[in-house]
Design a protein around this motif. Structure first.
Motif, PDB file in Angstrom:
ATOM      1  N   GLY A   5      -0.627  10.596  -0.753  1.00 43.92           N
ATOM      2  CA  GLY A   5      -0.083   9.476  -0.331  1.00 43.92           C
ATOM      3  C   GLY A   5      -0.789   9.136   1.291  1.00 43.92           C
ATOM      4  O   GLY A   5      -1.192   8.037   1.277  1.00 43.92           O
ATOM      5  N   TRP A   6      -0.541   9.914   2.069  1.00 42.13           N
ATOM      6  CA  TRP A   6      -1.053   9.699   3.368  1.00 42.13           C
ATOM      7  C   TRP A   6      -2.601   9.805   3.496  1.00 42.13           C
ATOM      8  O   TRP A   6      -3.152   8.758   4.205  1.00 42.13           O
ATOM      9  N   GLY A   7      -3.260  10.296   2.795  1.00 38.80           N
ATOM     10  CA  GLY A   7      -4.649  10.573   2.532  1.00 38.80           C
ATOM     11  C   GLY A   7      -4.975   9.038   2.115  1.00 38.80           C
ATOM     12  O   GLY A   7      -6.178   8.515   2.699  1.00 38.80           O
ATOM     13  N   LEU A   8      -4.432   8.711   1.003  1.00 38.56           N
ATOM     14  CA  LEU A   8      -4.920   7.395   0.436  1.00 38.56           C
ATOM     15  C   LEU A   8      -4.711   6.207   1.557  1.00 38.56           C
ATOM     16  O   LEU A   8      -5.765   5.379   1.643  1.00 38.56           O
ATOM     17  N   ARG A   9      -3.610   6.199   2.138  1.00 38.43           N
ATOM     18  CA  ARG A   9      -3.175   5.193   3.077  1.00 38.43           C
ATOM     19  C   ARG A   9      -4.131   5.091   4.202  1.00 38.43           C
ATOM     20  O   ARG A   9      -4.730   4.050   4.537  1.00 38.43           O
ATOM     21  N   LEU A  52       1.017  -1.170   0.131  1.00 35.34           N
ATOM     22  CA  LEU A  52      -0.113  -0.077   0.054  1.00 35.34           C
ATOM     23  C   LEU A  52       0.952   1.156  -0.091  1.00 35.34           C
ATOM     24  O   LEU A  52       0.666   2.257  -0.743  1.00 35.34           O
ATOM     25  N   ILE A  53       1.869   1.287   0.766  1.00 31.02           N
ATOM     26  CA  ILE A  53       2.803   2.505   0.775  1.00 31.02           C
ATOM     27  C   ILE A  53       3.330   2.715  -0.553  1.00 31.02           C
ATOM     28  O   ILE A  53       3.653   3.830  -1.212  1.00 31.02           O
ATOM     29  N   ILE A  56     -10.212   8.353  -9.721  1.00 29.06           N
ATOM     30  CA  ILE A  56      -9.933   7.620  -8.396  1.00 29.06           C
ATOM     31  C   ILE A  56     -10.279   6.400  -8.749  1.00 29.06           C
ATOM     32  O   ILE A  56      -9.958   5.199  -7.882  1.00 29.06           O
ATOM     33  N   ILE A  57     -11.235   5.745  -9.661  1.00 30.36           N
ATOM     34  CA  ILE A  57     -11.884   4.414  -9.464  1.00 30.36           C
ATOM     35  C   ILE A  57     -10.643   3.392  -9.825  1.00 30.36           C
ATOM     36  O   ILE A  57     -10.814   2.206  -8.944  1.00 30.36           O
ATOM     37  N   LYS A 113       3.383   6.002  -5.400  1.00 33.64           N
ATOM     38  CA  LYS A 113       3.360   6.144  -6.853  1.00 33.64           C
ATOM     39  C   LYS A 113       2.041   7.099  -7.266  1.00 33.64           C
ATOM     40  O   LYS A 113       2.189   8.044  -8.288  1.00 33.64           O
ATOM     41  N   ALA A 114       1.068   6.697  -6.439  1.00 40.90           N
ATOM     42  CA  ALA A 114      -0.109   7.806  -6.962  1.00 40.90           C
ATOM     43  C   ALA A 114       0.037   9.385  -6.757  1.00 40.90           C
ATOM     44  O   ALA A 114      -0.410  10.254  -7.261  1.00 40.90           O
TER      45      ALA A 114
END
Length: 272
Positions: free
Chosen positions: A134-138, A117-118, A184-185, A123-124
């Motif tokens: 990155g932190w928001g996605l995690r 996931l990190i 985002i999908i 990458k995103a």
């Protein structure tokens, strides 16, 4: 000496697991692409690190994470802890609230530490120029996994069929896919897959098997599995919700800025 033998067996197993991957990469690089392997010493050293790291990780899972997960699940579901003096058959699903809280906490913490996931989150963040944090996605994925493990623990305690949760969950995924931002999908769907990796799977599996072995009337084979399926489902929902919430807040901020600009333009200046 047992741990040395276990480490040696894990090391040999890891070598046999990694060799086919290395053979495929070398074949395509040398035969198909007809190119030499760049930085060969560094590549070989990287493979050595991978083999040693995977072997140590597998031994750690077997000697520490699996036993701890099963032990904590059994302790949390023990009638002597939940309701001292009460028979196990008299306990209801609401009496297992500590189990749900522990399941959510272990799901969140393991997902935050998930290496796959990190990598995806970094990458995103790079490819979107920071639009996708990155932190928001995690955190969004971790919240989804936390909810999924808590719901999965509830399913084990109550003994309800897994397919009901999956049907309802994927129905919501389809609905959210229609309305979520298109960017985002694919990332949301990938986020559901990367959660089922090296850190999350062992602990979640141990938790499920421990719960199913301790809760009265549950079968570890029938009820102990299925948490991983939920852990893949809920992050898709949470990531698309995160994107929808971000888009909504951005639209509101844009409207406020536009309203403020129009108000400034309509205000007379200098007493004219």
């Amino acid at each position: 000496m047992d741990w040395i033998l276990a480490l040696w067996e894990a090391l040999l197993g890891t070598v046999f697991d990694v060799l086919p991957i290395a053979a495929i990469l070398i074949f395509f690089q040398l035969v198909v692409l007809r190119q030499s392997i760049p930085h060969l010493p560094q590549v070989l050293m990287g493979f050595v690190y991978v083999i040693i790291g995977l072997a140590l990780f597998l031994v750690g899972l077997e000697k520490a994470l699996f036993p701890i997960g099963e032990l904590m699940a059994k302790q949390l579901t023990a009638p002597s802890f939940i309701a001292p003096g009460e028979p196990a058959d008299s306990l209801g699903w609401e009496d297992y609230y500590w189990v749900y809280l522990f399941a959510a906490a272990i799901g969140f913490s393991t997902t935050i530490a998930e290496p796959s996931l990190i990598a995806v989150a970094n990458k995103a963040n790079d490819l979107t120029g920071g639009t996708v944090s990155g932190w928001g996605l995690r955190v969004a994925v971790a919240v989804g996994v936390a909810l999924s493990i808590a719901v999965g623990a509830f399913r084990i305690v109550t003994g309800t069929p897994l397919y009901l949760y999956m049907i309802v969950g994927y129905a919501f995924v389809v609905l959210q896919t229609i309305y979520a931002p298109r960017m985002i999908i694919p990332l949301a769907y990938d986020s559901g897959g990367v959660t089922t990796s090296t850190v999350t799977v062992p602990l979640v599996t141990a938790l499920g098997l421990g719960l199913a072995s301790t809760v009265p009337g549950r079968n570890p084979v029938l009820d102990g599995f299925g948490l991983i399926a939920l852990a893949s489902l809920f992050p898709m929902l949470s990531v698309m919700t995160y994107a929808q919430a971000g888009a909504w807040f951005a639209a509101r901020r844009k409207k406020r800025e536009e309203a403020a600009r129009l108000s400034d333009e309509a205000t007379p200046k200098g007493g004219s």
